[in-house]
Design a protein around this motif. Structure first.
Motif, PDB file in Angstrom:
ATOM      1  N   TRP A   1       5.939   4.946   0.870  1.00  0.00           N
ATOM      2  CA  TRP A   1       5.152   3.721   1.055  1.00  0.00           C
ATOM      3  C   TRP A   1       4.132   3.897   2.175  1.00  0.00           C
ATOM      4  CZ3 TRP A   1       7.531  -1.516   3.034  1.00  0.00           C
ATOM      5  CH2 TRP A   1       6.621  -2.551   2.840  1.00  0.00           C
ATOM      6  N   PHE A   2       4.586   4.396   3.323  1.00  0.00           N
ATOM      7  CA  PHE A   2       3.664   4.557   4.446  1.00  0.00           C
ATOM      8  C   PHE A   2       2.624   5.642   4.185  1.00  0.00           C
ATOM      9  CE2 PHE A   2       6.443   1.772   6.757  1.00  0.00           C
ATOM     10  CZ  PHE A   2       5.586   1.150   7.645  1.00  0.00           C
ATOM     11  N   ALA A   3       3.009   6.707   3.536  1.00  0.00           N
ATOM     12  CA  ALA A   3       2.024   7.740   3.193  1.00  0.00           C
ATOM     13  C   ALA A   3       0.916   7.111   2.351  1.00  0.00           C
ATOM     14  CB  ALA A   3       2.695   8.891   2.443  1.00  0.00           C
ATOM     15  N   GLY A   4       1.312   6.292   1.391  1.00  0.00           N
ATOM     16  CA  GLY A   4       0.326   5.609   0.542  1.00  0.00           C
ATOM     17  C   GLY A   4      -0.544   4.654   1.327  1.00  0.00           C
ATOM     18  N   LEU A   5       0.067   3.848   2.196  1.00  0.00           N
ATOM     19  CA  LEU A   5      -0.715   2.889   2.978  1.00  0.00           C
ATOM     20  C   LEU A   5      -1.700   3.578   3.912  1.00  0.00           C
ATOM     21  CD1 LEU A   5       1.951   0.171   3.922  1.00  0.00           C
ATOM     22  CD2 LEU A   5       0.074  -0.037   2.271  1.00  0.00           C
ATOM     23  N   PHE A   6      -1.252   4.663   4.563  1.00  0.00           N
ATOM     24  CA  PHE A   6      -2.145   5.374   5.477  1.00  0.00           C
ATOM     25  C   PHE A   6      -3.341   5.971   4.730  1.00  0.00           C
ATOM     26  CE2 PHE A   6       1.739   6.283   8.314  1.00  0.00           C
ATOM     27  CZ  PHE A   6       1.495   5.159   9.090  1.00  0.00           C
ATOM     28  N   TYR A   7      -3.094   6.566   3.582  1.00  0.00           N
ATOM     29  CA  TYR A   7      -4.176   7.225   2.848  1.00  0.00           C
ATOM     30  C   TYR A   7      -5.068   6.214   2.133  1.00  0.00           C
ATOM     31  CZ  TYR A   7      -6.601  10.735   0.061  1.00  0.00           C
ATOM     32  OH  TYR A   7      -7.563  11.531  -0.510  1.00  0.00           O
ATOM     33  N   LEU A   8      -4.487   5.104   1.686  1.00  0.00           N
ATOM     34  CA  LEU A   8      -5.256   4.113   0.940  1.00  0.00           C
ATOM     35  C   LEU A   8      -6.422   3.572   1.766  1.00  0.00           C
ATOM     36  CD1 LEU A   8      -5.463   2.531  -1.724  1.00  0.00           C
ATOM     37  CD2 LEU A   8      -3.973   0.808  -0.691  1.00  0.00           C
ATOM     38  N   VAL A   9      -6.136   3.151   2.980  1.00  0.00           N
ATOM     39  CA  VAL A   9      -7.215   2.587   3.807  1.00  0.00           C
ATOM     40  C   VAL A   9      -8.192   3.676   4.233  1.00  0.00           C
ATOM     41  CG1 VAL A   9      -7.764   1.198   5.847  1.00  0.00           C
ATOM     42  CG2 VAL A   9      -5.766   0.647   4.472  1.00  0.00           C
ATOM     43  N   ARG A  10      -7.725   4.903   4.371  1.00  0.00           N
ATOM     44  CA  ARG A  10      -8.632   6.027   4.633  1.00  0.00           C
ATOM     45  C   ARG A  10      -9.614   6.162   3.467  1.00  0.00           C
ATOM     46  NH1 ARG A  10     -10.897   8.192   8.562  1.00  0.00           N
ATOM     47  NH2 ARG A  10      -9.022   7.544   9.625  1.00  0.00           N
ATOM     48  N   LEU A  11      -9.132   6.009   2.237  1.00  0.00           N
ATOM     49  CA  LEU A  11     -10.021   6.041   1.074  1.00  0.00           C
ATOM     50  C   LEU A  11     -11.013   4.882   1.115  1.00  0.00           C
ATOM     51  CD1 LEU A  11      -7.610   7.053  -1.832  1.00  0.00           C
ATOM     52  CD2 LEU A  11      -9.431   8.435  -0.824  1.00  0.00           C
TER      53      LEU A  11
ATOM     54  N   LEU B   1       4.388  -6.241   4.075  1.00  0.00           N
ATOM     55  CA  LEU B   1       4.198  -6.621   2.663  1.00  0.00           C
ATOM     56  C   LEU B   1       2.866  -7.355   2.494  1.00  0.00           C
ATOM     57  CD1 LEU B   1       7.832  -7.775   1.872  1.00  0.00           C
ATOM     58  CD2 LEU B   1       6.651  -5.831   0.810  1.00  0.00           C
ATOM     59  N   GLY B   2       2.537  -8.214   3.449  1.00  0.00           N
ATOM     60  CA  GLY B   2       1.238  -8.898   3.414  1.00  0.00           C
ATOM     61  C   GLY B   2       0.089  -7.908   3.517  1.00  0.00           C
ATOM     62  N   TYR B   3       0.228  -6.926   4.386  1.00  0.00           N
ATOM     63  CA  TYR B   3      -0.781  -5.870   4.542  1.00  0.00           C
ATOM     64  C   TYR B   3      -0.954  -5.113   3.225  1.00  0.00           C
ATOM     65  CZ  TYR B   3      -2.993  -1.636   6.442  1.00  0.00           C
ATOM     66  OH  TYR B   3      -3.842  -0.578   6.689  1.00  0.00           O
TER      67      TYR B   3
ATOM     68  N   LYS C   1      -4.655  -4.486  -1.713  1.00  0.00           N
ATOM     69  CA  LYS C   1      -5.014  -4.689  -3.127  1.00  0.00           C
ATOM     70  C   LYS C   1      -6.263  -5.571  -3.214  1.00  0.00           C
ATOM     71  CE  LYS C   1      -4.236  -4.838  -7.636  1.00  0.00           C
ATOM     72  NZ  LYS C   1      -4.135  -3.711  -8.516  1.00  0.00           N
ATOM     73  N   ARG C   2      -6.309  -6.598  -2.371  1.00  0.00           N
ATOM     74  CA  ARG C   2      -7.479  -7.486  -2.355  1.00  0.00           C
ATOM     75  C   ARG C   2      -8.736  -6.718  -1.934  1.00  0.00           C
ATOM     76  NH1 ARG C   2      -8.151 -12.657   1.576  1.00  0.00           N
ATOM     77  NH2 ARG C   2     -10.141 -13.351   0.773  1.00  0.00           N
ATOM     78  N   LEU C   3      -8.616  -5.892  -0.888  1.00  0.00           N
ATOM     79  CA  LEU C   3      -9.757  -5.081  -0.452  1.00  0.00           C
ATOM     80  C   LEU C   3     -10.204  -4.113  -1.547  1.00  0.00           C
ATOM     81  CD1 LEU C   3      -8.951  -4.199   3.268  1.00  0.00           C
ATOM     82  CD2 LEU C   3     -10.784  -5.665   2.409  1.00  0.00           C
ATOM     83  N   MET C   4      -9.224  -3.569  -2.264  1.00  0.00           N
ATOM     84  CA  MET C   4      -9.542  -2.650  -3.358  1.00  0.00           C
ATOM     85  C   MET C   4     -10.399  -3.356  -4.413  1.00  0.00           C
ATOM     86  SD  MET C   4      -6.521  -0.165  -4.713  1.00  0.00           S
ATOM     87  CE  MET C   4      -6.143  -1.090  -6.155  1.00  0.00           C
TER      88      MET C   4
END
Length: 189
Positions: free
Chosen positions: A17-27, A99-101, A106-109
């Motif tokens: 989960w954290f690996a995904g969250l860290f990379y997602l915002v980097r993208l 969870l809110g983050y 998803k909203r930012l995406m």
């Protein structure tokens, strides 16, 4: 024995989960910075980042979140008395924020997909540090439980936030200076 299985896969879920969250915002940062590129590079990059963001969110980040939450529920079924402890209430509050983050990402995406995102790359860099702060708080609560030295912890987390903000500012300054140097080297017509 069920406790150990739940705990093991809870930890695996957290890492994913954290690996995904860290990379997602980097993208997201790269996606926003693609606007600085000339066409057709801008469109090509934005399309690629959009595809990567969707796959990362759907195939890695959200399943990691679901495994984390499911295994946490499993852990609580093996130790229901822990629900009465204050440290767990604070930890769960941080998890709710996380969870809110996750859902805000998803909203930012969706905003990025529609070219409606108002966040700058520097603002997204700051946003990208939020899960780090939450992760530190959650891990400290899980390890120390009711013995967490709260004064020291609050100051340490505050110091970490200040250091992150300073680093983001220094990086922005470095990028600006690098851009100015590059522009100064371009021959004038």
């Amino acid at each position: 024995m069920a406790y150990f299985w739940f705990k093991a896969f809870h930890l695996v879920g957290i890492v994913v989960w954290f690996a995904g969250l860290f990379y997602l915002v980097r993208l997201f940062i790269y996606h926003v910075e693609a606007d600085e590129q000339p066409e057709p590079a801008c469109t090509i990059l934005k399309n690629q980042y959009q595809l990567m963001e969707k796959r990362l969110y759907s195939i890695i980040t959200t399943p990691g979140m679901l495994v984390t939450v499911a295994m946490a529920i499993g852990l609580l079924t093996t130790e229901p008395e822990v629900l009465k402890q204050g440290w767990l209430h604070v930890k769960l509050a941080f998890v709710v924020l996380l969870l809110g983050y996750h859902h805000y990402c998803k909203r930012l995406m969706r905003q990025l997909e529609k070219n409606e995102c108002k966040w700058s790359s520097q603002q997204l860099r700051a946003l990208n540090e939020a899960p780090t702060v939450m992760l530190v708080a959650i891990v400290l609560l899980a390890v120390f439980k009711n013995n967490l030295p709260t004064n020291a912890t609050v100051w340490a987390i505050f110091g970490m936030i200040v250091a992150m903000a300073a680093t983001i500012q220094l990086y922005a300054k470095k990028r600006r200076l690098d851009k100015e140097r590059l522009m100064a080297q371009v021959p004038q017509e």
